[in-house]
Write an enzyme that holds these catalytic residues in place. Structure first.
Site, PDB file in Angstrom:
ATOM      1  N   PRO A   1       0.802  -1.197   0.000  1.00 26.81           N
ATOM      2  CA  PRO A   1       0.000   0.000   0.000  1.00 26.81           C
ATOM      3  C   PRO A   1       0.838   1.250   0.000  1.00 26.81           C
ATOM      4  O   PRO A   1       1.666   1.449   0.881  1.00 26.81           O
ATOM      5  CB  PRO A   1      -0.790  -0.096   1.312  1.00 26.81           C
ATOM      6  CG  PRO A   1      -0.243  -1.265   2.041  1.00 26.81           C
ATOM      7  CD  PRO A   1       0.975  -1.709   1.360  1.00 26.81           C
ATOM      8  N   GLU A   2       0.589   2.058  -0.962  1.00 30.87           N
ATOM      9  CA  GLU A   2       1.102   3.412  -0.949  1.00 30.87           C
ATOM     10  C   GLU A   2      -0.080   4.295  -0.552  1.00 30.87           C
ATOM     11  O   GLU A   2      -1.132   3.795  -0.182  1.00 30.87           O
ATOM     12  CB  GLU A   2       1.680   3.766  -2.327  1.00 30.87           C
ATOM     13  CG  GLU A   2       2.782   2.783  -2.747  1.00 30.87           C
ATOM     14  CD  GLU A   2       3.424   3.094  -4.081  1.00 30.87           C
ATOM     15  OE1 GLU A   2       3.588   4.284  -4.392  1.00 30.87           O
ATOM     16  OE2 GLU A   2       3.761   2.142  -4.802  1.00 30.87           O
TER      17      GLU A   2
ATOM     18  N   HIS B   1      -3.210 -15.873   7.392  1.00 28.11           N
ATOM     19  CA  HIS B   1      -2.476 -14.628   7.671  1.00 28.11           C
ATOM     20  C   HIS B   1      -3.363 -13.536   8.249  1.00 28.11           C
ATOM     21  O   HIS B   1      -2.993 -12.373   8.230  1.00 28.11           O
ATOM     22  CB  HIS B   1      -1.794 -14.137   6.398  1.00 28.11           C
ATOM     23  CG  HIS B   1      -0.828 -15.136   5.842  1.00 28.11           C
ATOM     24  ND1 HIS B   1       0.338 -15.490   6.477  1.00 28.11           N
ATOM     25  CD2 HIS B   1      -0.880 -15.881   4.722  1.00 28.11           C
ATOM     26  CE1 HIS B   1       0.974 -16.398   5.768  1.00 28.11           C
ATOM     27  NE2 HIS B   1       0.262 -16.658   4.696  1.00 28.11           N
TER      28      HIS B   1
ATOM     29  N   ARG C   1       3.282 -11.017   4.849  1.00 29.51           N
ATOM     30  CA  ARG C   1       4.717 -10.822   5.076  1.00 29.51           C
ATOM     31  C   ARG C   1       5.033 -10.249   6.452  1.00 29.51           C
ATOM     32  O   ARG C   1       6.197 -10.176   6.841  1.00 29.51           O
ATOM     33  CB  ARG C   1       5.305  -9.924   3.977  1.00 29.51           C
ATOM     34  CG  ARG C   1       5.294 -10.617   2.630  1.00 29.51           C
ATOM     35  CD  ARG C   1       5.824  -9.736   1.538  1.00 29.51           C
ATOM     36  NE  ARG C   1       7.265  -9.561   1.624  1.00 29.51           N
ATOM     37  CZ  ARG C   1       7.957  -8.822   0.770  1.00 29.51           C
ATOM     38  NH1 ARG C   1       7.355  -8.184  -0.206  1.00 29.51           N
ATOM     39  NH2 ARG C   1       9.253  -8.716   0.904  1.00 29.51           N
TER      40      ARG C   1
END
Length: 272
Positions: A2-3, A91, A110
């Site tokens: 995400p930006e 996750h 991650r």
DNA sequence: ACTGGATCCTGACTGC
DNA sequence: TGCAGTCAGGATCCAG
């Protein structure tokens, strides 16, 4: 992942379902994120009303009377609204359960993301206090600012643009896209770019980010909004990930190079 | 002060 | 099929 556009898309998606609701429980399945999820998070959040959902840089701020939950999605994180009793995937590390029966579910394969808690003013938090200006803030972020700030710097323009001390929210995708839109080569030394060209870059950064927000962000792999939907800006990318494909403006094959250990993409004809 | 490199972690993909 | 290597939207920490 995400930006700024993806974080803002998430904020807009969750805000109507989260603001004004009370937290009834916090379930931490795996607290091993970038930093360990604070052990007292459930304790301090339970019973709190979320008063506002704000964004600063790539951080989301969930404000309560007792303090603020600071959320960062790292590279692969997403926040979704789910039924509180729905089964969690591998996750899905944390649920913030609300009194509406909806849970805000953090998924982050991650685990580069973070959940931080602060009782004080979140903008003074160590992670936030040294951040540069917001790119959509025309007062703070303009050509003069970038020009002045870059003097004497030998760093590549793209790395300078991605540095959160320079300006926040511009990551690897949008840096490449904005530089293409501005006709600037990513490898230029930041300190040797003219004021006029910085004016163009600022306009391009803003334009690219706004179009990306309008499209709901870019989904390359993981990103989904609060409702689990991907963003559609990937279809509008002009250079990112398009090595050897024709530049949509002039047809010249896009080139790829590495700057600061990040892949960078540019058109050798449009960008000088 | 500035800069580049290594690092955290998991998963997807490539090539042998 | 398996295995090693590479790469991925971020940001911090450290050495030079």
């Amino acid at each position: 992942m995400p930006e700024l556009p993806e974080v803002e898309t998430t904020r807009r998606g969750i805000e109507p379902h989260v603001a004004g609701r009370c937290v009834t429980a916090v379930q931490v399945r795996d607290g091993r994120l970038r930093w360990p999820v604070p052990a007292e998070l459930g304790e301090v959040l339970r019973g709190q009303r979320i008063e506002a959902v704000q964004r600063r840089a790539k951080y989301l701020l969930l404000r309560t009377q007792a303090g603020t939950l600071i959320v960062h999605l790292g590279m692969s994180g997403s926040l979704r609204l789910v039924a509180a009793d729905s089964a969690a995937g591998r996750h899905d590390h944390v649920d913030i359960v609300l009194d509406s029966g909806i849970a805000l579910r953090l998924r982050d394969p991650r685990r580069f993301g973070a959940l931080l808690w602060t009782c004080g003013e979140p903008f003074e938090h160590a992670r936030l206090r040294d951040l540069g200006p917001e790119p959509l803030d025309a007062e703070q972020f303009n050509g003069n600012y970038l020009y002045a700030r870059s003097r004497g710097r030998r760093q590549a323009l793209k790395n300078f643009l991605m540095d959160a001390h320079t300006v926040v929210g511009v990551g690897n995708i949008y840096a490449s896209e904005a530089l293409h839109a501005a006709g600037l080569r990513p490898s230029l030394a930041a300190g040797r770019v003219s004021r006029l060209r910085y004016e163009r870059l600022v306009a391009s950064v803003r334009e690219v980010l706004q179009r990306a927000i309008a499209a709901g962000g870019t989904t390359l792999r993981d990103f989904v909004d609060g409702d689990g939907q991907p963003g559609y800006f990937a279809q509008q990318l002009r250079v990112y990930g398009r090595t050897h494909q024709p530049c949509p403006v002039c047809g010249t094959p896009i080139r790829q190079l590495r700057l600061g250990q990040r892949s960078s993409f540019y058109c050798p004809r449009c960008q000088k």
